[in-house]
Structure formats: structure tokens, C-alpha cells
Design an enzyme around this catalytic site. Structure first.
Site, PDB file in Angstrom:
ATOM      1  N   LYS A  54      37.327  58.352 -11.611  1.00 52.64           N
ATOM      2  CA  LYS A  54      37.361  58.706 -13.096  1.00 52.64           C
ATOM      3  C   LYS A  54      36.132  58.733 -14.056  1.00 52.64           C
ATOM      4  O   LYS A  54      36.035  59.520 -14.701  1.00 52.64           O
ATOM      5  CB  LYS A  54      38.221  57.393 -13.643  1.00 52.64           C
ATOM      6  CG  LYS A  54      39.714  57.173 -13.396  1.00 52.64           C
ATOM      7  CD  LYS A  54      40.255  55.788 -13.640  1.00 52.64           C
ATOM      8  CE  LYS A  54      41.776  55.920 -12.947  1.00 52.64           C
ATOM      9  NZ  LYS A  54      42.459  54.729 -12.912  1.00 52.64           N
ATOM     10  N   GLN A  98      41.628  48.717 -15.131  1.00 54.37           N
ATOM     11  CA  GLN A  98      42.217  48.940 -13.944  1.00 54.37           C
ATOM     12  C   GLN A  98      43.102  47.851 -13.294  1.00 54.37           C
ATOM     13  O   GLN A  98      42.757  46.613 -13.095  1.00 54.37           O
ATOM     14  CB  GLN A  98      40.787  49.290 -12.801  1.00 54.37           C
ATOM     15  CG  GLN A  98      41.525  49.766 -11.499  1.00 54.37           C
ATOM     16  CD  GLN A  98      41.952  51.090 -11.539  1.00 54.37           C
ATOM     17  OE1 GLN A  98      41.540  52.148 -12.317  1.00 54.37           O
ATOM     18  NE2 GLN A  98      43.113  51.351 -10.734  1.00 54.37           N
ATOM     19  N   ASP A 121      46.291  54.668 -20.754  1.00 53.85           N
ATOM     20  CA  ASP A 121      47.537  54.503 -19.599  1.00 53.85           C
ATOM     21  C   ASP A 121      48.856  54.454 -20.036  1.00 53.85           C
ATOM     22  O   ASP A 121      49.908  54.629 -19.449  1.00 53.85           O
ATOM     23  CB  ASP A 121      47.086  53.176 -18.630  1.00 53.85           C
ATOM     24  CG  ASP A 121      46.546  53.355 -17.468  1.00 53.85           C
ATOM     25  OD1 ASP A 121      46.518  54.545 -16.789  1.00 53.85           O
ATOM     26  OD2 ASP A 121      45.961  52.375 -17.049  1.00 53.85           O
TER      27      ASP A 121
END
Ligand code: NDP
Length: 297
Positions: A54, A98, A121
Site C-alpha cells: 500500500k 490494518q 476503508d
């Protein structure tokens, strides 16, 4: 019929290219550089790989990438304090924590402490509610990537029968909402679904997000249907080496489907591309600028 392969790797490169163009324009016209902060708690090897990837792709499209790596025994209070700091940092437009988090941390509490406008997200309860009511939201990256590929392949999805196998909060449920938003007739299947084979046989679009290697056989697929395989499963081959496979049996499904995504090289690459697209969208919204077209739901 032999299915057309939907090349997620190539499409993701196209999406990243569009994001990079927009980012360059933001810098030139508004002196803005979108910033994405990724928070990793602990040393889960798969998460470390994702976070590295990422970070690399974020800088490649011209954005600022910030990584916060915290010890596995970080307290909830310390993690929440970091999120609060990032929420209040104007140079950060997207925040991603994460998952999975170590067991002692309350995942819902942590995710819901992110500013919804920076929740790239799309897991914050506000964004889930906005998506569910058809309002402008941050959309979870993996289902957004699936939707983009379906739109690219079909144009309009209106009136199609879509079956989503899996009802997780991160893939199955938001995928179903997005397909409903595009006027599909949507069925969500799960581990208690009766006669899954018959349910799947009615589908013009099958999205498999189960986490069971090669679970969907070709004879469940309607002739000409589009198959989107979200699964990423590592299995051992006869020679003892391992390989990645999806949730559908690719060879037999490809014989009946009209189009299919491979694993690897299908949905996977689209996920990070959509994370970058979401960070760009969040930056434009935060600054009252027009959103890039074709990069959101
Ligand atoms: P979850 O484990 O959270 O959810 C799996 C879902 O599959 C559940 O809803 C479960 O039903 C359902 N299920 C399990 N067994 C069956 C069965 N026999 N028949 C029908 N449904 C079943 O997984 P995720 O949604 O997080 O992930 C799914 C897959 O997608 C995984 O392989 C994961 O690695 C992959 N993935 C890939 C991403 C990418 O970037 N390409 C991103 C995220 C995930 P129930 O609710 O009843 O238990």
C-alpha cells in the site's frame, strides 16, 4: 463457451493511472498532496506485506504515505490517541487501520474512532449507514473494485440477477448494497443457505467471497454468467509447493462463464487501486473540490 478473462491487474493499473493524473492536477492547481496514513499493530506477516505494498503504490501515484507501526501489545488508549492525532492532521486525508487487530483491541471501537470523512476503508458505522441508504459515503475497497470491473465489462447492471456468496461486513454485505444500488436483483448467500447450487445457477453475476478454496464448481454457473472471485486461498500443490487459488474452481467455471476474474490478478490488485481512489475522493471532498469521475460508486 470459454470465458473472457477480466484482467484486474491491467484494470487496476488504469485506475492508478487516473488517480495519478488527478493527484498531479491537485498539486498543480491547488498545491494539495493527498496523504494516506496506514496504522499497523503487531507483526502479522500477511499484514506487513499488504502495508508495504500500500505504501509503495501510494507514493507511486504521487500521494504522501505515512506508516505507523505499533507494537503488538500497544494499549487501546495509545491507539485511539494516535487515531485522534491523525483525525486532526490536515495533511492526512485517509486513515486505514490494518485488520485484523490483536485480540485485546476492540476492532469496532477503533474503526468507529476514525473520522468518517477519512475512513478510506469504508468500515465506519456512518459510512455503512450512508451506503445502505444510498447516500454519498466512503465505499469499502474490495467491493468497489468488483463493482468497477462489472461496470467496465457490462456497462449497465440494471435488472441482472446477482448472487453474492458471503455476508461479511467487509466484502459480502457492502457488495450486495452496491449491486442493489446499480439496480441488480440481489441474493446474499451464506453458510446456512439451502441448495446453494440452485441459488447460484440463477445468477447472471456471481460474486464469491467465502474463503474456501475452489468451492464453487463450474456446473453451478449459468451459461454466460459473469464470475467475480474475491477469494484468496493458499493451498499446497502435489509437489509440496503452495499456490493461490480463489473461491471458485477456475477451470470448470471458465468453461461456462461469459467472463471471469482470475486469482491472482483479478480482484486483488483492484483493492489497493480503490484504496488510492478513495483517498483521492476523500481529499477532494475535504477541500470542496469536484470528485474524480468513475472512481467512486
Ligand atoms: P469471512 O470469513 O468474513 O466471510 C466468509 C463468508 O462466507 C461468511 O459470510 C460465511 O457464512 C460464508 N461461507 C462460509 N462457508 C460457506 C459455505 N460453505 N457456503 C456458503 N457460504 C459460506 O471472509 P471475508 O468476507 O473477509 O473474505 C472472503 C474471502 O475473500 C477470503 O478468501 C479472503 O481472503 C478474500 N478477500 C480478498 C480480498 C481481496 O483484496 N481480493 C479482500 C478481502 C477478502 P456465515 O456468515 O454464515 O458464516
Amino acid at each position: 463457451m470459454t470465458a473472457q478473462v477480466i484482467d484486474g491487474k491491467a484494470f487496476a493499473a488504469e485506475v492508478r493511472g487516473k488517480v495519478a493524473e488527478h493527484v498531479a492536477r491537485l498539486k498543480e492547481k491547488h498545491d494539495l498532496v493527498p496523504g494516506l496514513a496506514v496504522v499497523l499493530v503487531g507483526e502479522d506477516p500477511a499484514s506487513q506485506v499488504y502495508v508495504r505494498s500500500k505504501g509503495k503504490q501510494t507514493t507511486e501515484v504521487g500521494m504522501k504515505s505515512v506508516e505507523h507501526k505499533l507494537d503488538a501489545d500497544t494499549s487501546e488508549a495509545d491507539l485511539l490517541a494516535l487515531i485522534d492525532q491523525l483525525n486532526n492532521d490536515d495533511s492526512i486525508n485517509g486513515i486505514l487501520v490494518q485488520l485484523p487487530l490483536p485480540k485485546h483491541l476492540d476492532e469496532d471501537l477503533v474503526i468507529n474512532s476514525i473520522d468518517p470523512a477519512k475512513d478510506v476503508d469504508g468500515f465506519h458505522i456512518s459510512n455503512v449507514g450512508l451506503l445502505g441508504t444510498g447516500q454519498k459515503s466512503m465505499v469499502p475497497c474490495t467491493p468497489l473494485g468488483c463493482l468497477m470491473m462489472l461496470r467496465e465489462h457490462h456497462g449497465s447492471l440494471s435488472g441482472m440477477n446477482a448472487v453474492v456468496i458471503g455476508r461479511s461486513n467487509i466484502v459480502g454485505k457492502p457488495m450486495a448494497q452496491l449491486l442493489l444500488g446499480d439496480s441488480c436483483t440481489v441474493t446474499i448467500a451464506h453458510s446456512r443457505t439451502k441448495d446453494l447450487a440452485e441459488v447460484v445457477r440463477r445468477a447472471d453475476i456471481v460474486v464469491a467471497a467465502v474463503g474456501r478454496p475452489e468451492m464453487v464448481p463450474g456446473d453451478w454457473i449459468k451459461e454466460g454468467a459473469t464470475v467475480i472471485d474475491v477469494g484468496i486461498n493458499r493451498i499446497e500443490k502435489d509437489d509440496g509447493k503452495t499456490k493461490l487459488v480463489g473461491d471458485v474452481d477456475y477451470a470448470s467455471c471458465a468453461e461456462r462463464a461469459g467472463a471471469i476474474t482470475p486469482v491472482p490478478g483479478g480482484v486483488g490488485p483492484m483493492t489497493i487501486a480503490c484504496l488510492l481512489a478513495n483517498t483521492l475522493t476523500a481529499t477532494c471532498r475535504a477541500n470542496g473540490l469536484e470528485e474524480p469521475k468513475g472512481l467512486t460508486a
